[in-house]
Design a protein around this motif. Sequence first.
Motif, PDB file in Angstrom:
ATOM      1  N   ASP A  91      41.188  46.914  39.530  1.00 15.72           N
ATOM      2  CA  ASP A  91      41.825  47.908  38.670  1.00 15.72           C
ATOM      3  C   ASP A  91      40.890  48.308  37.529  1.00 15.72           C
ATOM      4  O   ASP A  91      40.324  47.448  36.854  1.00 15.72           O
ATOM      5  N   ASP A  93      41.791  49.826  34.717  1.00 10.06           N
ATOM      6  CA  ASP A  93      42.462  49.545  33.445  1.00 10.06           C
ATOM      7  C   ASP A  93      43.928  49.289  33.753  1.00 10.06           C
ATOM      8  O   ASP A  93      44.343  49.257  34.916  1.00 10.06           O
ATOM      9  N   LYS A  95      46.553  51.171  33.152  1.00 15.34           N
ATOM     10  CA  LYS A  95      47.194  52.338  33.772  1.00 15.34           C
ATOM     11  C   LYS A  95      46.958  52.328  35.275  1.00 15.34           C
ATOM     12  O   LYS A  95      47.874  52.613  36.064  1.00 15.34           O
ATOM     13  N   ASP A  96      45.753  51.984  35.672  1.00 15.98           N
ATOM     14  CA  ASP A  96      45.418  51.888  37.093  1.00 15.98           C
ATOM     15  C   ASP A  96      46.272  50.816  37.770  1.00 15.98           C
ATOM     16  O   ASP A  96      46.738  50.988  38.900  1.00 15.98           O
TER      17      ASP A  96
END
Length: 212
Positions: A91, A93, A95-96
């Motif tokens: 990921d 971040d 949000k990801d």
Amino acid sequence: MNFSDFLSHIPKIEKAALLGEEAHAIMSPPERRAIMKTLDLSVKQPKEAAVMMLFYPRNEKTNLILIIRNSYPGVHSSQIAFPGGKMEKEDADFKDTALRETEEEVGIKREKITVIRPFSKVYIPPSNFLVHPFLGYSTEELIFNPQPEEVSGLIEMPLDHLLDEVNVIDYEMATSYSASIKVPVFKINEHHVWGATAMMLSELKETLKKVF
């Protein structure tokens, strides 16, 4: 609320001040509030996760999706939650993480979701997780495909239901803090949403009330 009306308020939602722990405390058990007064996350070194608070239209009305987790050996077994989970190495971040987990758990591809903003982090003492919530929306009438290994059911919560104060009640139940304790919950038909998810819903509710 009509979905077109919700969309018209997004610029204000993006700029609204968040209430953080003040809003979380409205739906917190007393034991958690006591823990938070002396909490030092640098000592706890919590695991981190992210969830998606996803709005979408259903018959032109604004709805929010919640999942019912499967039973498993763990403190969050069978609880009502937002789609989400632990951050993985791949990921980019948090949000990801929220977008990936939403696709994995309820089958909604990230291309269909517009992320509006992050909300305040929530620490969960029983599991030592720090959760990063994100608010997003899809303009489509979504068809969900829940992952059977993790999700036993879905709850489509109308935005009007979230904003209606009559749906916040005190409910006696067993928690990780006590075998029998009254906790504040959001009542959705026969379901009771409490704990970290209720705290995130509380900040979302209080933010939207200011905007609307």
